[in-house]
Structures are given as C-alpha cells and as structure tokens.
Design a protein around this motif. Structure first.
Motif, PDB file in Angstrom:
ATOM      1  N   VAL A  51       0.865  -1.183   0.000  1.00  0.00           N
ATOM      2  CA  VAL A  51       0.000   0.000   0.000  1.00  0.00           C
ATOM      3  C   VAL A  51       0.900   1.230   0.000  1.00  0.00           C
ATOM      4  O   VAL A  51       1.583   1.515   0.985  1.00  0.00           O
ATOM      5  N   ASP A  53       1.285   5.265  -0.376  1.00  0.00           N
ATOM      6  CA  ASP A  53       0.619   6.566  -0.291  1.00  0.00           C
ATOM      7  C   ASP A  53       1.369   7.551  -1.193  1.00  0.00           C
ATOM      8  O   ASP A  53       2.346   8.169  -0.785  1.00  0.00           O
ATOM      9  N   GLN A  99      -2.750   5.767  -5.287  1.00  0.00           N
ATOM     10  CA  GLN A  99      -3.813   6.723  -5.584  1.00  0.00           C
ATOM     11  C   GLN A  99      -3.641   7.493  -6.885  1.00  0.00           C
ATOM     12  O   GLN A  99      -4.626   7.945  -7.459  1.00  0.00           O
ATOM     13  N   THR A 119     -11.406   6.247  -2.309  1.00  0.00           N
ATOM     14  CA  THR A 119     -10.350   6.453  -1.318  1.00  0.00           C
ATOM     15  C   THR A 119      -9.507   5.191  -1.231  1.00  0.00           C
ATOM     16  O   THR A 119      -9.950   4.094  -1.607  1.00  0.00           O
ATOM     17  N   LEU A 121      -8.651   3.669   1.425  1.00  0.00           N
ATOM     18  CA  LEU A 121      -9.211   2.755   2.418  1.00  0.00           C
ATOM     19  C   LEU A 121     -10.376   1.960   1.839  1.00  0.00           C
ATOM     20  O   LEU A 121     -10.504   0.753   2.087  1.00  0.00           O
ATOM     21  N   LEU A 124      -8.938  -0.588  -0.490  1.00  0.00           N
ATOM     22  CA  LEU A 124      -8.288  -1.636   0.291  1.00  0.00           C
ATOM     23  C   LEU A 124      -9.320  -2.617   0.843  1.00  0.00           C
ATOM     24  O   LEU A 124      -9.106  -3.838   0.830  1.00  0.00           O
ATOM     25  N   LYS A 125     -10.435  -2.105   1.311  1.00  0.00           N
ATOM     26  CA  LYS A 125     -11.485  -2.970   1.850  1.00  0.00           C
ATOM     27  C   LYS A 125     -11.984  -3.950   0.797  1.00  0.00           C
ATOM     28  O   LYS A 125     -12.279  -5.117   1.097  1.00  0.00           O
ATOM     29  N   GLN A 141      -2.455   6.447   8.685  1.00  0.00           N
ATOM     30  CA  GLN A 141      -3.178   5.676   7.673  1.00  0.00           C
ATOM     31  C   GLN A 141      -3.213   4.193   8.021  1.00  0.00           C
ATOM     32  O   GLN A 141      -4.234   3.521   7.823  1.00  0.00           O
ATOM     33  N   GLN A 144      -5.871   3.642  10.555  1.00  0.00           N
ATOM     34  CA  GLN A 144      -7.191   3.695   9.916  1.00  0.00           C
ATOM     35  C   GLN A 144      -7.472   2.448   9.088  1.00  0.00           C
ATOM     36  O   GLN A 144      -8.630   2.034   8.953  1.00  0.00           O
ATOM     37  N   MET A 145      -6.430   1.839   8.545  1.00  0.00           N
ATOM     38  CA  MET A 145      -6.618   0.627   7.749  1.00  0.00           C
ATOM     39  C   MET A 145      -7.243  -0.491   8.562  1.00  0.00           C
ATOM     40  O   MET A 145      -7.962  -1.345   8.025  1.00  0.00           O
ATOM     41  N   ASP A 147      -9.651  -0.387  10.451  1.00  0.00           N
ATOM     42  CA  ASP A 147     -11.112  -0.281  10.446  1.00  0.00           C
ATOM     43  C   ASP A 147     -11.736  -1.002   9.260  1.00  0.00           C
ATOM     44  O   ASP A 147     -12.929  -1.323   9.285  1.00  0.00           O
ATOM     45  N   VAL A 148     -10.946  -1.248   8.206  1.00  0.00           N
ATOM     46  CA  VAL A 148     -11.507  -1.872   7.005  1.00  0.00           C
ATOM     47  C   VAL A 148     -10.940  -3.264   6.746  1.00  0.00           C
ATOM     48  O   VAL A 148     -11.433  -3.971   5.863  1.00  0.00           O
TER      49      VAL A 148
END
Length: 456
Positions: A51, A53, A99, A119, A121, A124-125, A141, A144-145, A147-148
């Motif tokens: 991943v 960014d 991105q 997005t 995220l 990624l989900k 980030q 936050q990842m 969460d998915v």
C-alpha cells in the motif's frame, strides 16, 4: 497400529530398559506442519499487497527502476523498486495499491489504482481478501486501515521512519500486525525496549548499480544529495563548509536536491532555504557551492566527478539513507555522523568514515579531499561493499524469507549485537530502560530536543 497403541507399547518397552522413540517421534511431528506449509508456499507463492501513499507525487516513472531513482524520495522509490524486483524474481504474486494514476509501475506487479472519487481505504477494503500479506508504512493511515481490514488480515509494518512510543506500543499490541520490518539494524535496536520489538526484524534497503563513469575525472569535489528540508540537515553542512573550504581552498561542493523532493515546499522549508543562503552568501559559487536542483539520471555525471559523499550531516531522521548507498555505489568515500541509519550504511573499514562529532567530521572531510589517491581507494572498496551487501538480489531473498516465515510460523531474524552502536547525546536512554514503561516517553522527548537542536 494406532498412535495411542504405539505410545502405550513404547512406554512399556521404555520401562523395561529399552530406548524410547517417543521424543524423536514428537520432534519429527513438530516439524511436519511448518515443512508442509513451506511446500504449499512453494507451490502457491505468497500473494502480497504493498500500500503506497503517493498522493503528493505524480508522473513517477517506475516501470523500469533499474535506471535508478528518478528524483523522488527514497521511500517512494522503494515502493516501486521492491515490488518490481519481487515480481520479476517470482518471489510472490505482488500488487501495489496507490492513488495517483500518472505514476507508472512495473509490468511485473498488479497495479491497483484508486478509482476516481474513491479512497485508498475503500479500495483496500474491496481487495484485501485476495492477499496473504499486506505491506504498509506505520502511521495514521495504517491505524485507519484496521477499520476496514478483516480480523484475519496479516500486515507487515514497513518502518521507514523512527516511530515514537505510542506508535511502537500500538504496533506491538495490534494482533493484525504480523511483523514490524525496520530498514536497518540500528533502527531496530533503538526500539528494543518497546512493545513492538518482539515482532520486529530488519531488511536493509537495496540500491541499484549505477552506470559506469570515468574514474580519471574525479577532482577535489564533495557532493551532498538529499532534500533541502530541515530533517535532512544541509543547513548544518552549510555552517561547516567554510571551515572545510578554508583548509582546502580548491574544494567544491555539489548539491543535488531541492526543497520539493517530497512534495510542494512548505513555508518552513522556504525559510530554511533562506537560512542556508545566509551562511553561504547569496552568491554560493564564491564559496565553492553549486546547487543543481532535483536530478534524475543526470546526477551520475555529477557523482562520478567527486571524491567525497556527504549525506545528511546530522544523521537525524535517517533510518538507512539511500543517498549514502547511492554515493558509495558510484565510488565516493562517505563521511557521515556516527548515529542512526549511517551505522548500517557506512562501514568505517570499507566505505567511509563515521564521525562522532563535528570536529572529527570536518577533519575527515579535509583529509579525504587532501589525499585523492587514498580516498579513491576507499571509494572503490565502498563500491564493492555496497554491491555485495545491498544488492536487490540479496534483499529480495530476505523479503521472500520474511514472507515464508510469516506464513509458516518460523521465527523472525534478530540482530547481533544487541546494543545500538551509534553515538548519541542521549545514548544512555537507548542503552538502559531505567524508568521502565516511562523510559520510552523520555526517549521521545530527548529525540525531539536533539532534533530541534540539529535543525537549527
């Protein structure tokens, strides 16, 4: 005979003086599961998602990174080159999620671009379930990842920066973080009292061999290569350069890099440039300093004319320092501070000099510029050392070993020696855990104070 009957019979014979086979059988049985998993992995290579960014980068041509860094930050370049090499060497089924559509990736990897309006995220989900392992940098980030990502996800935190106490604790306690991969042994050892250390290892950053140059054209020149931002320390070199120039009046300094290497230059970056010019004068050429700006492959023509490489002269923020490796691979002798990432990428017997303080730093640069024959000999030695220890072939093998270890339950590689080797103003805090759980907070404060002083 069933296993239960075998062990009953074995116990009977052992009780009557015959050697027992049970320990040997248990030992063999304990090897069956990882061996079976390793065979399965050979037949079905690991599916790995990187991943990246890249929102602050555009038009990066990473389809054939063997040509060298094309003028972006070292970490961003590695998110293109490492997947490329792993895919090319069939070390796994490799994909990169990013991105910016204009950034071109290798044909050896699956290029997953966030769709317009989406997005990273959300994307990624959608795709995470297809992969055995996910590689991402520690930071907001990555938090936050979680969460998915599903509970079964296995994430490799690829740590290109020195993480502070709260992040190290989170990495250690989050069960989906399967490993923390540092980019240097010293970086890992500096975290040895943290919660994340038990699941940590290190894999050095690799460097490509540069195009050959004419060794006969080397002159009394030094090169700084890196961003002109506070964290990369060029202001410190600007303060020391007049002393070097006074001792070696014919010395010249080439500066490769700019304030916008990592994206648009901020106001603080512009103020930093003003401080640099205050020390060198607005006509830097009179001080023997030439600013080349951001260069791609053109940098090799500059590097092959120089004797000495001067990467980040403070060492602060460095976990590895690709600039040092690139300059060594071009045959330059390196002078760097004896701390942080330079403890791994500069070898005192083979590639350069590690200076514990500014006085030693200045004397070392002066000595190397004043003795070109011995300096070129040291540069040649460093070139061979880097080619042996930091080749993509070697590092790709270490990544593949990591994937196998995580998917088969094998232990991760641990460093020897077990103490940091750098010289730090607050080194006592790195060597001792005197305040237990409060020590890391004290280290973080000390790091910030040292960093603030070095940036001034």
């Amino acid at each position: 005979m069933t296993c239960k009957a075998f062990f009953l019979a074995d116990g009977f014979f052992a009780a009557h003086g015959h050697p027992s086979f049970a320990p040997r059988i248990r030992r063999y049985r304990s090897c069956i599961k990882p061996a079976t998993a390793a065979i399965e992995l050979m037949m079905n290579p690991a599916k790995v998602l990187f991943v990246w960014d890249d929102k602050d980068i555009s038009n990066a041509k990473l389809g054939a990174p063997e040509g060298g860094n094309i003028g972006i930050g070292g970490t961003d370049f590695l998110f293109g080159s490492i997947p490329h090499e792993l895919g090319k060497r069939q070390a796994g089924k490799i994909a990169v999620l990013h991105q910016t559509p204009s950034n071109q990736l290798s044909p050896w990897v699956e290029d997953i671009v966030v769709p317009p309006g989406g997005t990273i995220l959300a994307t990624l989900k959608e795709v995470a379930g297809r992969f055995d392992l996910i590689v991402a940098r520690p930071g907001d980030q990555l938090v936050q990842m979680m969460d998915v990502l599903p509970p079964s996800a296995r994430v490799i935190a690829w740590s290109h920066n020195h993480s502070r106490g709260p992040m190290l604790k989170w990495l250690g306690l989050e069960p989906r973080i399967a490993a923390v991969v540092n980019v240097g042994r010293e970086q890992m050892l500096l975290t040895r009292f943290s919660e994340s250390y038990a699941k940590s290892t290190w894999i050095d950053n690799p460097v490509y061999a540069p195009p050959s140059g004419d060794e006969a054209v080397r002159t009394c020149r030094a090169v700084y290569m890196g961003a002109l931002v506070p964290g990369k320390g060029f202001l410190h070199l600007a303060k020391l350069w007049p002393r070097i120039r006074q001792a070696v009046p014919q010395a010249e300094l080439d500066v490769i890099g700019s304030a916008d290497l990592y994206g648009a230059a901020s106001k603080s970056d512009q103020q930093y440039l003003q401080k640099i010019h205050q020390h060198l004068g607005h006509d830097a050429a009179k001080s023997g300093v030439r600013f080349h700006g951001k260069l791609g492959s053109e940098k090799y023509a500059v590097l092959h004319k120089a004797l000495v490489g001067l990467p980040n002269p403070t060492g602060f923020t460095e976990t590895s320092c690709l600039s040092a490796l690139e300059m060594s691979s071009c045959g330059l002798a390196i002078v760097a501070p004896q701390r942080w990432g330079f403890c791994d990428t500069v070898h005192p017997q083979h590639s350069g000099i590690l200076a514990p303080d500014d006085e030693t730093y200045v004397r070392s640069v002066v000595s190397l510029l004043s003795n070109p024959a011995s300096t070129q000999k040291l540069g040649h030695s460093g070139k061979a050392w880097v080619a042996h220890h930091f080749s993509h072939e070697k590092i790709s093998g270490e990544w593949q070993t990591l994937f196998q270890s995580l998917l088969t339950g094998r232990p991760l590689r641990q460093p020897e020696p077990t103490q940091p080797t750098g010289v730090y103003p607050h080194g006592f805090l790195y060597r001792h855990n005197v305040l237990g759980p409060y020590s890391q907070a004290l280290r973080d404060v000390a790091d910030k104070l040292v960093g603030w002083r070095l940036k001034q």
